[in-house]
Design a protein around this motif. Sequence first.
Motif, PDB file in Angstrom:
ATOM      1  N   UNK A 182       0.840  -1.200   0.000  1.00  0.00           N
ATOM      2  CA  UNK A 182       0.000   0.000   0.000  1.00  0.00           C
ATOM      3  C   UNK A 182       0.874   1.249   0.000  1.00  0.00           C
ATOM      4  N   UNK A 183       0.262   2.389  -0.285  1.00  0.00           N
ATOM      5  CA  UNK A 183       0.946   3.668  -0.145  1.00  0.00           C
ATOM      6  C   UNK A 183       1.031   4.026   1.330  1.00  0.00           C
ATOM      7  N   UNK A 184       2.035   4.793   1.735  1.00  0.00           N
ATOM      8  CA  UNK A 184       2.081   5.247   3.126  1.00  0.00           C
ATOM      9  C   UNK A 184       0.845   6.083   3.453  1.00  0.00           C
ATOM     10  N   UNK A 185       0.509   6.136   4.717  1.00  0.00           N
ATOM     11  CA  UNK A 185      -0.661   6.879   5.178  1.00  0.00           C
ATOM     12  C   UNK A 185      -0.655   8.304   4.634  1.00  0.00           C
ATOM     13  N   UNK A 186      -1.835   8.790   4.258  1.00  0.00           N
ATOM     14  CA  UNK A 186      -1.982  10.160   3.806  1.00  0.00           C
ATOM     15  C   UNK A 186      -2.606  10.261   2.435  1.00  0.00           C
ATOM     16  N   UNK A 187      -2.746  11.500   1.982  1.00  0.00           N
ATOM     17  CA  UNK A 187      -3.283  11.796   0.659  1.00  0.00           C
ATOM     18  C   UNK A 187      -2.115  12.266  -0.197  1.00  0.00           C
ATOM     19  N   UNK A 188      -1.921  11.601  -1.328  1.00  0.00           N
ATOM     20  CA  UNK A 188      -0.751  11.848  -2.161  1.00  0.00           C
ATOM     21  C   UNK A 188      -1.168  12.421  -3.515  1.00  0.00           C
ATOM     22  N   UNK A 189      -0.681  13.625  -3.817  1.00  0.00           N
ATOM     23  CA  UNK A 189      -0.950  14.244  -5.116  1.00  0.00           C
ATOM     24  C   UNK A 189      -0.132  13.529  -6.181  1.00  0.00           C
ATOM     25  N   UNK A 190      -0.812  13.091  -7.223  1.00  0.00           N
ATOM     26  CA  UNK A 190      -0.161  12.336  -8.287  1.00  0.00           C
ATOM     27  C   UNK A 190      -0.759  12.721  -9.629  1.00  0.00           C
ATOM     28  N   UNK A 191       0.000  12.440 -10.661  1.00  0.00           N
ATOM     29  CA  UNK A 191      -0.520  12.584 -12.014  1.00  0.00           C
ATOM     30  C   UNK A 191      -1.062  11.224 -12.456  1.00  0.00           C
ATOM     31  N   UNK A 192      -1.867  11.251 -13.488  1.00  0.00           N
ATOM     32  CA  UNK A 192      -2.391  10.005 -14.021  1.00  0.00           C
ATOM     33  C   UNK A 192      -1.257   9.128 -14.553  1.00  0.00           C
ATOM     34  N   UNK A 193      -0.230   9.736 -15.118  1.00  0.00           N
ATOM     35  CA  UNK A 193       0.920   8.966 -15.593  1.00  0.00           C
ATOM     36  C   UNK A 193       1.640   8.266 -14.436  1.00  0.00           C
ATOM     37  N   UNK A 194       1.757   8.937 -13.293  1.00  0.00           N
ATOM     38  CA  UNK A 194       2.376   8.303 -12.129  1.00  0.00           C
ATOM     39  C   UNK A 194       1.544   7.122 -11.647  1.00  0.00           C
ATOM     40  N   UNK A 195       0.221   7.302 -11.622  1.00  0.00           N
ATOM     41  CA  UNK A 195      -0.666   6.209 -11.210  1.00  0.00           C
ATOM     42  C   UNK A 195      -0.514   5.037 -12.176  1.00  0.00           C
ATOM     43  N   UNK A 196      -0.492   5.342 -13.466  1.00  0.00           N
ATOM     44  CA  UNK A 196      -0.348   4.281 -14.475  1.00  0.00           C
ATOM     45  C   UNK A 196       0.977   3.530 -14.274  1.00  0.00           C
ATOM     46  N   UNK A 197       2.060   4.258 -14.060  1.00  0.00           N
ATOM     47  CA  UNK A 197       3.365   3.628 -13.883  1.00  0.00           C
ATOM     48  C   UNK A 197       3.449   2.752 -12.651  1.00  0.00           C
ATOM     49  N   UNK A 198       2.781   3.151 -11.585  1.00  0.00           N
ATOM     50  CA  UNK A 198       2.887   2.409 -10.337  1.00  0.00           C
ATOM     51  C   UNK A 198       1.858   1.284 -10.208  1.00  0.00           C
ATOM     52  N   UNK A 199       0.644   1.511 -10.720  1.00  0.00           N
ATOM     53  CA  UNK A 199      -0.439   0.559 -10.455  1.00  0.00           C
ATOM     54  C   UNK A 199      -1.047  -0.080 -11.696  1.00  0.00           C
ATOM     55  N   UNK A 200      -0.685   0.382 -12.895  1.00  0.00           N
ATOM     56  CA  UNK A 200      -1.399  -0.103 -14.082  1.00  0.00           C
ATOM     57  C   UNK A 200      -0.483  -0.247 -15.286  1.00  0.00           C
ATOM     58  N   UNK A 201       0.670  -0.824 -15.086  1.00  0.00           N
ATOM     59  CA  UNK A 201       1.618  -0.946 -16.189  1.00  0.00           C
ATOM     60  C   UNK A 201       1.156  -1.931 -17.255  1.00  0.00           C
ATOM     61  N   UNK A 202       0.388  -2.950 -16.867  1.00  0.00           N
ATOM     62  CA  UNK A 202      -0.045  -3.938 -17.854  1.00  0.00           C
ATOM     63  C   UNK A 202      -1.258  -4.713 -17.351  1.00  0.00           C
ATOM     64  N   UNK A 203      -1.797  -5.551 -18.230  1.00  0.00           N
ATOM     65  CA  UNK A 203      -2.856  -6.477 -17.854  1.00  0.00           C
ATOM     66  C   UNK A 203      -4.169  -5.823 -17.477  1.00  0.00           C
ATOM     67  N   UNK A 204      -4.870  -6.470 -16.549  1.00  0.00           N
ATOM     68  CA  UNK A 204      -6.202  -6.020 -16.132  1.00  0.00           C
ATOM     69  C   UNK A 204      -6.156  -4.624 -15.516  1.00  0.00           C
ATOM     70  N   UNK A 205      -5.103  -4.320 -14.786  1.00  0.00           N
ATOM     71  CA  UNK A 205      -4.994  -2.996 -14.171  1.00  0.00           C
ATOM     72  C   UNK A 205      -4.881  -1.910 -15.236  1.00  0.00           C
ATOM     73  N   UNK A 206      -4.176  -2.163 -16.319  1.00  0.00           N
ATOM     74  CA  UNK A 206      -4.078  -1.189 -17.412  1.00  0.00           C
ATOM     75  C   UNK A 206      -5.451  -0.991 -18.051  1.00  0.00           C
ATOM     76  N   UNK A 207      -6.190  -2.081 -18.218  1.00  0.00           N
ATOM     77  CA  UNK A 207      -7.548  -1.968 -18.780  1.00  0.00           C
ATOM     78  C   UNK A 207      -8.451  -1.162 -17.844  1.00  0.00           C
ATOM     79  N   UNK A 208      -8.313  -1.390 -16.543  1.00  0.00           N
ATOM     80  CA  UNK A 208      -9.111  -0.614 -15.586  1.00  0.00           C
ATOM     81  C   UNK A 208      -8.800   0.875 -15.707  1.00  0.00           C
ATOM     82  N   UNK A 209      -7.538   1.218 -15.826  1.00  0.00           N
ATOM     83  CA  UNK A 209      -7.186   2.633 -15.919  1.00  0.00           C
ATOM     84  C   UNK A 209      -7.624   3.225 -17.257  1.00  0.00           C
ATOM     85  N   UNK A 210      -7.621   2.440 -18.311  1.00  0.00           N
ATOM     86  CA  UNK A 210      -8.174   2.907 -19.591  1.00  0.00           C
ATOM     87  C   UNK A 210      -9.666   3.211 -19.443  1.00  0.00           C
ATOM     88  N   UNK A 211     -10.377   2.347 -18.736  1.00  0.00           N
ATOM     89  CA  UNK A 211     -11.797   2.604 -18.479  1.00  0.00           C
ATOM     90  C   UNK A 211     -11.970   3.857 -17.629  1.00  0.00           C
TER      91      UNK A 211
END
Length: 153
Positions: A9-38
Amino acid sequence: MPAIIDGGVLPEGIHDCTLDEVRGMFAASGERARLLDRFDQFVERLGEFIPDNRVTLYLDGSFITTWEGCRDIDVIIEAREFEREKSRHLRTLVSGPVKQEFIEVYKVVLHVVVPGLRGRDHRQWFQKVKGEEAWRFGNEIAALKKGIVRLTV
């Protein structure tokens, strides 16, 4: 964006991120990439409900973890101060057929938080690791906290 900590998990708190950062960390491929495309398609659809097309969203759920079993993305939309009078309109996004569309088509479970008004603050609630989820993160203590992501789109 901070690094993932033990438990996936991410450390406690609210973290400002870009969509590209989210994609790189949580959705590089597979089902997670499809979820982020949706999710991208969801943001476009959301523009039909938000006139100026500028909104703060918080991402959470199993998507913002390393757990591979995620099947949707929990999203909190934050109504800004000047939108308080529109809170009823925004809350229609989380009820009825629109909510069902978001879940079925975009795999997004949407919640609305209106700062300064009574009601559950989903931003705080989603930072808690619930008892039924703790096992996913290798933790036995349900009082643990995790981080969530804030995006402005």
